[in-house]
Scaffold this active site. Structure first.
Site, PDB file in Angstrom:
ATOM      1  N   LYS A 116       0.801  -1.191   0.085  1.00 14.19           N
ATOM      2  CA  LYS A 116      -0.145  -0.058   0.023  1.00 14.19           C
ATOM      3  C   LYS A 116       0.960   1.356   0.053  1.00 14.19           C
ATOM      4  O   LYS A 116       0.377   2.440  -0.652  1.00 14.19           O
ATOM      5  CB  LYS A 116      -1.029   0.128   1.190  1.00 14.19           C
ATOM      6  CG  LYS A 116      -1.833  -1.284   1.511  1.00 14.19           C
ATOM      7  CD  LYS A 116      -2.691  -1.492   0.080  1.00 14.19           C
ATOM      8  CE  LYS A 116      -3.547  -2.858   0.136  1.00 14.19           C
ATOM      9  NZ  LYS A 116      -3.857  -3.361  -1.065  1.00 14.19           N
ATOM     10  N   GLU A 200      -1.551   7.986   7.726  1.00  6.34           N
ATOM     11  CA  GLU A 200      -2.181   9.002   7.080  1.00  6.34           C
ATOM     12  C   GLU A 200      -3.143   9.967   7.821  1.00  6.34           C
ATOM     13  O   GLU A 200      -3.686   9.825   8.984  1.00  6.34           O
ATOM     14  CB  GLU A 200      -3.098   8.323   6.137  1.00  6.34           C
ATOM     15  CG  GLU A 200      -2.238   7.927   4.726  1.00  6.34           C
ATOM     16  CD  GLU A 200      -3.519   7.012   3.920  1.00  6.34           C
ATOM     17  OE1 GLU A 200      -4.566   6.833   4.392  1.00  6.34           O
ATOM     18  OE2 GLU A 200      -2.940   7.016   2.870  1.00  6.34           O
ATOM     19  N   ARG A 292      -7.923  -7.419  -9.134  1.00  8.09           N
ATOM     20  CA  ARG A 292      -8.493  -8.828  -9.233  1.00  8.09           C
ATOM     21  C   ARG A 292     -10.005  -8.624  -9.984  1.00  8.09           C
ATOM     22  O   ARG A 292     -10.592  -7.244  -9.796  1.00  8.09           O
ATOM     23  CB  ARG A 292      -8.628  -9.516  -8.183  1.00  8.09           C
ATOM     24  CG  ARG A 292      -9.431  -8.536  -7.137  1.00  8.09           C
ATOM     25  CD  ARG A 292      -9.759  -9.427  -5.666  1.00  8.09           C
ATOM     26  NE  ARG A 292     -10.786  -8.534  -4.862  1.00  8.09           N
ATOM     27  CZ  ARG A 292     -10.324  -7.692  -3.993  1.00  8.09           C
ATOM     28  NH1 ARG A 292      -9.250  -7.280  -4.065  1.00  8.09           N
ATOM     29  NH2 ARG A 292     -11.288  -6.729  -3.584  1.00  8.09           N
TER      30      ARG A 292
HETATM   31  C1  MV4 Z   1      -9.330   5.823   4.927  1.00  7.96           C
HETATM   32  C2  MV4 Z   1     -10.507   6.626   5.506  1.00  7.96           C
HETATM   33  C3  MV4 Z   1     -10.184   8.010   6.142  1.00  7.96           C
HETATM   34  N1  MV4 Z   1      -9.053   8.446   6.136  1.00  7.96           N
HETATM   35  N2  MV4 Z   1      -8.163   6.765   4.967  1.00  7.96           N
HETATM   36  C4  MV4 Z   1     -11.266   1.665   4.519  1.00  7.96           C
HETATM   37  C5  MV4 Z   1     -10.801   0.406   3.963  1.00  7.96           C
HETATM   38  C6  MV4 Z   1      -9.477   0.725   3.238  1.00  7.96           C
HETATM   39  N3  MV4 Z   1      -9.446   0.338   1.767  1.00  7.96           N
HETATM   40  C7  MV4 Z   1      -9.565   2.112   3.389  1.00  7.96           C
HETATM   41  N4  MV4 Z   1     -10.485   2.767   4.162  1.00  7.96           N
HETATM   42  C8  MV4 Z   1     -10.478   4.038   4.766  1.00  7.96           C
HETATM   43  N5  MV4 Z   1      -9.304   4.676   4.778  1.00  7.96           N
HETATM   44  C9  MV4 Z   1      -8.005   7.662   5.320  1.00  7.96           C
HETATM   45  N6  MV4 Z   1      -6.598   8.616   5.259  1.00  7.96           N
HETATM   46  C10 MV4 Z   1     -11.678   6.097   5.665  1.00  7.96           C
HETATM   47  C11 MV4 Z   1     -11.710   4.764   5.035  1.00  7.96           C
HETATM   48  C12 MV4 Z   1     -13.005   3.931   5.304  1.00  7.96           C
HETATM   49  C13 MV4 Z   1     -13.633   3.683   6.593  1.00  7.96           C
HETATM   50  C14 MV4 Z   1     -13.086   4.207   7.615  1.00  7.96           C
HETATM   51  C15 MV4 Z   1     -13.549   3.771   8.963  1.00  7.96           C
HETATM   52  C16 MV4 Z   1     -14.870   3.385   8.920  1.00  7.96           C
HETATM   53  C17 MV4 Z   1     -15.347   2.736   7.643  1.00  7.96           C
HETATM   54  C18 MV4 Z   1     -14.836   3.000   6.422  1.00  7.96           C
HETATM   55  C19 MV4 Z   1     -15.518   2.756   5.250  1.00  7.96           C
HETATM   56  C20 MV4 Z   1     -14.771   3.020   4.161  1.00  7.96           C
HETATM   57  C21 MV4 Z   1     -13.412   3.716   3.941  1.00  7.96           C
END
Ligand code: MV4
Length: 482
Positions: A116, A200, A292
Site C-alpha cells: 500500500k 495518514e 482482481r
Molecule cells: C481511510 C479513511 C479515511 N481517511 N483513510 C477503509 C478500507 C480501506 N480500503 C481504506 N479505508 C479507509 N481509509 C484515510 N486516510 C476511511 C476509510 C474507510 C472507512 C474508515 C472507517 C470506517 C468505515 C470506512 C469505510 C470506508 C472507508
C-alpha cells in the site's frame, strides 16, 4: 483466442460466474473443490471437477497442487476469481513459470499494489492525488508517533500489506496513539504476517468511490465508470451502486481521467479497480488498487453492457480490447445487495445449515449471482456471501423501487440472512435520496427493524384460501346439477 480450457481456482458464486463466461466463450471449464464443497453448484456446472483433499480452506490456497492439476487437466489458463490466490504475485508468477496463463494482471503489478505504501508512492509520482502521510514503512511506534504529530490529528494507522480494514485504527488524540499503533500492528501480524505500518491524515465522512478499468496487452485502457461502495459494515461492503448517485459530473470526469491515465502510464493489463475517497469538499484521494475481478463487478456489467469476466479472459488470451472508450455508454443505475448468511439479530454472526426452501426474485431488471439451491448446505468454513441480487433501472428512484420489489420476492428458509437489513436500507429516506457516506450504516443500524419477515407464510395462507374457494365452487356446481 488461445485459451480453450480454464481451471477455476476458486469456489462459490464467482466460480459459477466464471463457468458461465467460459460456456458463452466456448471454453471448457475445470472446477476444483474441497471435500466439504462436493455439493457446491459450481462443481456440477463445470465441464470437469477435481477434489482437493485436506483442510477446507487451505486447499484453495495450495499453489503447487492447483498448478499441477491444471497441467494434468491440460488447461491453458487459470482464473483465480476473487479472494484466495487472486492477489498472490507468487501464484501469478508460478503460473507463468509453468506455462499457464494467469487470468489477471502481471505479477509485478499485483506485487506493487499489494504494497500500500509503494503503490501510493507510484501513483503520486504520476500525478495522482494521495492522502498526506508517512512515505516509508513504519515498524517502530515512537517513530510513527513523531510522524503522526507532524501530520496532525485525527490520523489513521494502516497496515502496509493489509486489506479489508484489518490492521487499521483511527487516532483522534496524541495520548491514544501508541496503544492504537500497537493494536493495529498486532492485527497486521496476525492477519498478514507483516509488521510494516503507515500513517495518514484521517479523511472525515468520505464517500468510497472506485473506478473499474479494463486494459489489454497493447496499451488500450478503458474505464467502465465508477461504483459507490460507501455502504459498508465493519469494512465489509454491503451494497454497491453504479454509477454513484451523489457525484458531480466534474468529479466523475476527473476520476475517470486520473484512473485511465495512471493505468496507461503503468502499463497495467487485465481488469482492475482504483479506489478513491471523496471528502466533503469533493477532493479526490487515491487509496488503493485492487488487481482482481471484484465481488461487485456485476453492477458495472449491467450499466455498461460489457461482460467483464469474458473480456478479462480474452485479454489474458492475447486479444485486443473489442471496444474504444468512445463506443461505450453507461446507462441507468444498478444496485447490488450482498446477501450474507448471517443473523442481523445476533450482531450479524455467520449462520450455516441447510436451505430448506428457496425462492429467488426475478422479472425485468433483476440479476441473481448466487450459489444457492433448495437443499444446499451453507458451510461454516467460508465467506458468508451466498448470493448477490443486482437490480437495474433507468433512474435512481426506479432502481430503489425495483430493489424493494425484488427484496420482497426473496425467500430463504433454513438459515438467517441479512435480507432484513437490505429491506430496511431501501425503506430509509436518506438512502432513497442518495444521502450517504462511509458512516451511513454505523449511524443507521440501531434504528433499523431487522426482524425476519416470512412472506411465504402469507402466500401459503392465500393459496389455502384459494383452494377453499375452489372447493366451494365445486360444491355449488354439484348443487346446481341437483
Ligand atoms: C481511510 C479513511 C479515511 N481517511 N483513510 C477503509 C478500507 C480501506 N480500503 C481504506 N479505508 C479507509 N481509509 C484515510 N486516510 C476511511 C476509510 C474507510 C472507512 C474508515 C472507517 C470506517 C468505515 C470506512 C469505510 C470506508 C472507508
Amino acid at each position: 483466442m488461445r485459451i480453450k480450457k480454464i481451471l477455476i481456482a476458486s469456489r462459490g458464486e464467482i466460480a459459477l460466474r466464471i463457468i458461465r463466461a467460459c460456456k458463452e466463450l466456448g471454453i471448457r471449464s475445470v472446477a476444483i473443490f474441497s471435500e466439504a464443497d462436493v455439493e457446491g453448484i459450481w462443481v456440477r456446472k463445470a465441464d470437469e471437477a477435481y477434489p482437493l483433499l485436506g483442510d477446507p480452506l487451505r486447499v484453495y490456497l495450495d499453489i503447487d497442487k492447483i498448478i499441477s492439476l491444471a497441467k494434468k487437466a491440460e488447461c491453458e489458463a487459470i482464473h483465480p476469481g476473487y479472494g484466495f490466490l487472486s492477489e498472490s504475485a507468487e501464484f501469478a508468477k508460478a503460473c507463468e513459470e509453468n506455462g499457464l496463463i494467469f487470468i489477471g494482471p502481471k505479477p509485478e503489478h499485483i506485487a506493487l499494489f499489494g504494497d500500500k505504501i509503494a503503490s501510493k508512492e507510484a501513483m503520486k509520482s504520476i500525478g495522482v492525488p494521495v492522502i498526506e502521510g508517512s512515505q516509508k514503512p513504519l515498524r517502530d511506534k515512537k517513530k510513527a508517533h513523531r510522524i503522526a504529530r507532524e501530520i496532525g490529528y485525527p490520523v489513521i494507522i494502516k497496515a502496509a500489506f493489509g486489506g479489508g480494514g484489518r490492521g487499521m485504527r483511527i487516532v483522534e488524540s496524541d495520548e491514544e496513539f501508541e496503544a492504537l499503533f500497537e493494536a493495529a500492528q498486532n492485527e497486521s501480524m496476525k492477519f498478514f504476517g507483516k509488521k510494516e505500518m503507515f500513517v495518514e491524515k484521517y479523511v472525515k465522512n468520505p464517500r468510497h468511490i472506485e473506478v473499474q478499468i479494463i486494459a489489454d496487452k497493447y496499451g488500450n485502457v478503458v474505464h467502465l465508470g465508477e461504483r459507490d461502495c460507501s455502504i459498508q459494515r465493519r469494512h465489509q461492503k454491503v451494497i454497491e451502486i453504479a454509477p454513484s448517485p451523489n457525484l458531480s459530473q466534474e468529479v466523475r470526469k476527473e476520476l475517470y481521467r486520473i484512473a485511465t491515465k495512471a493505468m496507461f502510464r503503468l502499463g497495467y493489463e487485465s481488469v482492475g479497480t482504483i479506489e478513491f475517497l471523496i471528502d466533503e469538499n469533493d477532493d479526490i484521494y487515491f487509496i488503493e488498487m485492487n488487481t482482481r475481478i471484484q465481488v461487485e463487478h456485476p453492477v458495472t456489467e449491467i450499466i455498461s453492457g460489457i461482460d467483464i469476466v469474458q473480456r478479462m479472459i480474452e485479454i489474458a488470451g492475447g486479444d485486443k480490447l473489442r471496444f474504444l472508450q468512445e463506443e461505450l455508454s453507461l446507462r441507468g443505475y444498478a444496485i447490488e445487495f450482498r446477501i450474507n448468511a448471517e443473523d442481523p439479530r445476533k450482531n450479524f454472526f455467520p449462520t450455516s445449515g441447510s436451505v430448506t426452501r428457496y425462492m429467488a426474485p426475478g422479472g425485468p431488471g433483476v440479476r441473481m449471482d448466487s450459489l444457492l439451491y433448495t437443499g444446499y448446505k451453507v458451510l461454516p468454513y467460508y465467506d458468508s456471501l451466498i448470493a448477490k441480487l443486482i437490480v437495474w433501472s433507468l433512474d435512481w428512484e426506479g432502481a430503489v423501487k425495483k430493489a424493494k420489489r425484488a427484496l420482497d420476492e426473496f425467500y430463504i428458509e433454513g438459515i438467517a440472512t441479512n435480507i432484513p437489513l437490505h429491506r430496511a436500507i431501501v425503506e430509509d429516506e436518506d438512502f432513497q435520496k442518495a444521502h450517504f457516506n462511509t458512516n451511513y450504516l454505523d449511524k443507521k443500524l440501531s434504528e433499523f427493524d431487522l426482524e425476519m419477515r416470512n412472506s411465504i407464510e402469507e402466500e401459503e395462507k392465500k393459496m389455502k384460501r384459494i383452494q377453499k374457494v375452489i372447493e366451494a365452487i365445486k360444491k355449488n356446481k354439484l348443487s346446481y346439477r341437483q
